[in-house]
Design an enzyme around this catalytic site. Structure first.
Site, PDB file in Angstrom:
ATOM      1  N   SER A  42      23.707 -69.832 -12.521  1.00 18.08           N
ATOM      2  CA  SER A  42      23.533 -68.560 -11.653  1.00 18.08           C
ATOM      3  C   SER A  42      24.881 -68.010 -11.400  1.00 18.08           C
ATOM      4  O   SER A  42      25.845 -68.871 -11.661  1.00 18.08           O
ATOM      5  CB  SER A  42      22.974 -69.064 -10.245  1.00 18.08           C
ATOM      6  N   HIS A  77      35.911 -71.667 -15.091  1.00 24.07           N
ATOM      7  CA  HIS A  77      35.995 -70.614 -14.347  1.00 24.07           C
ATOM      8  C   HIS A  77      37.434 -70.070 -13.724  1.00 24.07           C
ATOM      9  O   HIS A  77      37.588 -69.466 -12.945  1.00 24.07           O
ATOM     10  CB  HIS A  77      35.247 -70.619 -12.947  1.00 24.07           C
ATOM     11  N   ASP A 111      28.827 -70.197 -19.594  1.00 28.44           N
ATOM     12  CA  ASP A 111      27.930 -70.468 -18.188  1.00 28.44           C
ATOM     13  C   ASP A 111      26.463 -70.093 -18.319  1.00 28.44           C
ATOM     14  O   ASP A 111      25.779 -69.856 -17.327  1.00 28.44           O
ATOM     15  CB  ASP A 111      28.598 -69.856 -16.994  1.00 28.44           C
TER      16      ASP A 111
HETATM   17  C1  FWO Z   1      29.411 -70.033 -11.267  1.00 31.23           C
HETATM   18  C2  FWO Z   1      26.891 -72.386 -12.060  1.00 31.23           C
HETATM   19  C3  FWO Z   1      29.515 -69.996  -9.596  1.00 31.23           C
HETATM   20  C4  FWO Z   1      24.700 -72.993 -11.204  1.00 31.23           C
HETATM   21  O1  FWO Z   1      30.715 -69.980  -8.848  1.00 31.23           O
HETATM   22  O2  FWO Z   1      28.876 -72.661 -11.275  1.00 31.23           O
HETATM   23  O3  FWO Z   1      28.386 -70.443  -9.113  1.00 31.23           O
HETATM   24  O4  FWO Z   1      24.434 -74.212 -10.395  1.00 31.23           O
HETATM   25  O5  FWO Z   1      23.734 -72.657 -11.830  1.00 31.23           O
HETATM   26  N1  FWO Z   1      28.308 -70.602 -11.817  1.00 31.23           N
HETATM   27  N2  FWO Z   1      26.459 -72.689  -9.591  1.00 31.23           N
HETATM   28  C5  FWO Z   1      29.537 -68.571 -11.676  1.00 31.23           C
HETATM   29  C6  FWO Z   1      30.798 -67.848 -11.376  1.00 31.23           C
HETATM   30  C7  FWO Z   1      31.774 -68.377 -12.367  1.00 31.23           C
HETATM   31  C8  FWO Z   1      30.738 -66.270 -11.583  1.00 31.23           C
HETATM   32  C9  FWO Z   1      28.136 -71.868 -11.663  1.00 31.23           C
HETATM   33  C10 FWO Z   1      25.742 -72.184 -10.595  1.00 31.23           C
HETATM   34 ZN    ZN Z   2      30.512 -73.856 -12.314  1.00 30.12          ZN
END
Ligand code: FWO
Ligand code: ZN
Length: 391
Positions: A291, A226, A287
């Site tokens: 989410s 990210h 990803d």
């Molecule tokens: C990123 C996965 C975020 C999950 O910051 O880290 O949430 O557990 O499914 N996704 N939290 C998405 C950004 C890079 C846009 C995750 C999410």
């Molecule tokens: Zn992540």
């Protein structure tokens, strides 16, 4: 069992010219001109027409929530698990699965089972042990044992830093994790990678820099992801990569993020190359099924979308067709670079003896036409050939 792809323009990812590629079982048997195979009545040899097509290695997606993820807006916002054809229609033949924010209602045993199910359906899967949280949720109760004993576990991730959803780990906790992953990787012939999730806080890469500057742990032990999520982290990650670090850009996105300054991966790649970041330090990951939650300035949940595997190659395609990056360079970020960084033997290249993971693209618009995983045709002429159990 035996296939010959005739006359495609082969990108290994470096350009090899128009070649035939022989597939023997699940391996690449030969690459050359005018390949043929003797006719036996007991053996069917399938000829695949590669004329006017480009042949590339199967894509490697190094960060996918194969079990589903999300939940940041309570139970109804949990995201669905991935289907085989979400992956194969995206040209992806190898995925590394991970847990995210929710490492409680989703666990490592379920993640391993999901990885095995996708493996049975024809693609290659690995997983990271852990979730956002420190201490790390494991299978055996110990990070090093997980990496050494469970074949599919190649490292730890995605451990959250610089994020209001992290467990606020200390530098020492992360140092210990990197050290344990490194030695467990050595002892089991694996990368032992520490996959770090970076959030939006201004602390950015501080803890990672503290590790690589003040311990014996090398840059290549860590893969931060990210790093394109906002302009200030992107800037910092260019400096980090030029010093020797790996950086991974997330291709799933949402127009709201672009308004908030997220750097589109195809553009991020172009800027990195222009600023002298060695191209082998850069990877993309989707990803997928993770989410993409949106929080307001008070960090209150507003809503979320779901990441998609298909964004992975879409960003590589944009890098070539819009940003003018040569295909043999852009392909590296989803083929040979992740394969090298994650020590995935026999993956990420079109080379004799490597796994027969291959993608045929239309040579004009780079549309995905055919996908072969471990020698098995998963998508043929843009149609799903081997559907997954639940498609
Ligand atoms: C990123 C996965 C975020 C999950 O910051 O880290 O949430 O557990 O499914 N996704 N939290 C998405 C950004 C890079 C846009 C995750 C999410
Ligand atoms: Zn992540």
């Amino acid at each position: 069992m035996i296939k010959i792809i005739k006359g495609a323009k082969v990108y290994a990812p470096e350009y090899l010219g128009k070649k035939d590629v022989l597939i023997l079982g699940d391996k690449i048997g030969a690459i050359g001109k005018d390949l043929s195979f003797p006719k036996y009545d007991f053996l069917d040899v399938e000829i695949i027409n590669g004329e006017n097509k480009i042949l590339t290695p199967g894509f490697i997606d190094s960060h996918v929530h194969i079990l589903g993820g999300g939940g940041e807006g309570s139970f109804r916002t949990r995201t669905p698990e991935i289907k085989l054809t979400d992956i194969t229609t995206a040209g992806v033949t190898t995925v590394i699965g991970c847990l995210g924010t929710d490492g409680i209602t989703r666990n490592m045993i379920s993640l391993l089972a999901k990885a095995r199910s996708l493996d049975e359906e024809g693609i290659t899967t690995y997983i990271y042990t852990g979730s956002y949280h420190v201490p790390v949720t494991t299978i055996t109760g110990d990070v090093m044992k997980d990496i050494i004993i469970v074949d599919k576990i190649i490292g730890v991730g995605e451990i959250a830093l610089s994020d209001h959803r992290s467990s606020q780990p200390t530098v020492d906790e992360i140092k210990r994790l990197a050290a344990d992953a490194r030695v467990a990787g050595m002892l089991s012939g694996k990368a032992g990678i520490l996959n770090i999730h970076l959030g939006d806080s201004k602390r950015m890469l501080d803890i990672i820099l503290e590790i690589v500057e003040n311990t014996e742990i090398p840059f290549y032990q860590i893969l931060p992801t990210h790093t394109n999520r906002n302009p200030y982290l992107f800037r910092e990650s260019i400096r980090y990569a030029k010093e020797g670090g790996y950086i991974d850009f997330t291709t799933s996105s949402d127009p709201i993020f672009w308004e908030n300054g997220e750097v589109k991966p195809s553009k991020a790649l172009k800027v990195c190359l222009e600023e002298g970041v060695p191209n082998q330090r850069i990877t993309f990951s989707s990803d997928g099924q993770g989410s993409l939650p949106v929080f307001n300035e008070k960090k209150e949940f507003i809503g979320l979308r779901v990441g998609k595997s298909k964004t992975l190659f879409n960003e590589v395609k944009d890098a070539v067709l819009i940003d003018g990056i040569p295909l043999e360079i852009a392909l590296k970020v989803i083929t040979s670079n992740p394969a090298t960084i994650l020590k995935l033997n026999n993956k990420g290249r079109i080379e004799k003896g490597f796994d027969a993971d291959l993608v045929l693209l239309d040579e004009n618009d780079l549309a995905i036409d055919t996908v072969i995983a471990k020698g098995q045709i998963m998508v043929f002429n843009k149609k799903i050939n081997v559907s997954g159990t639940f498609d």
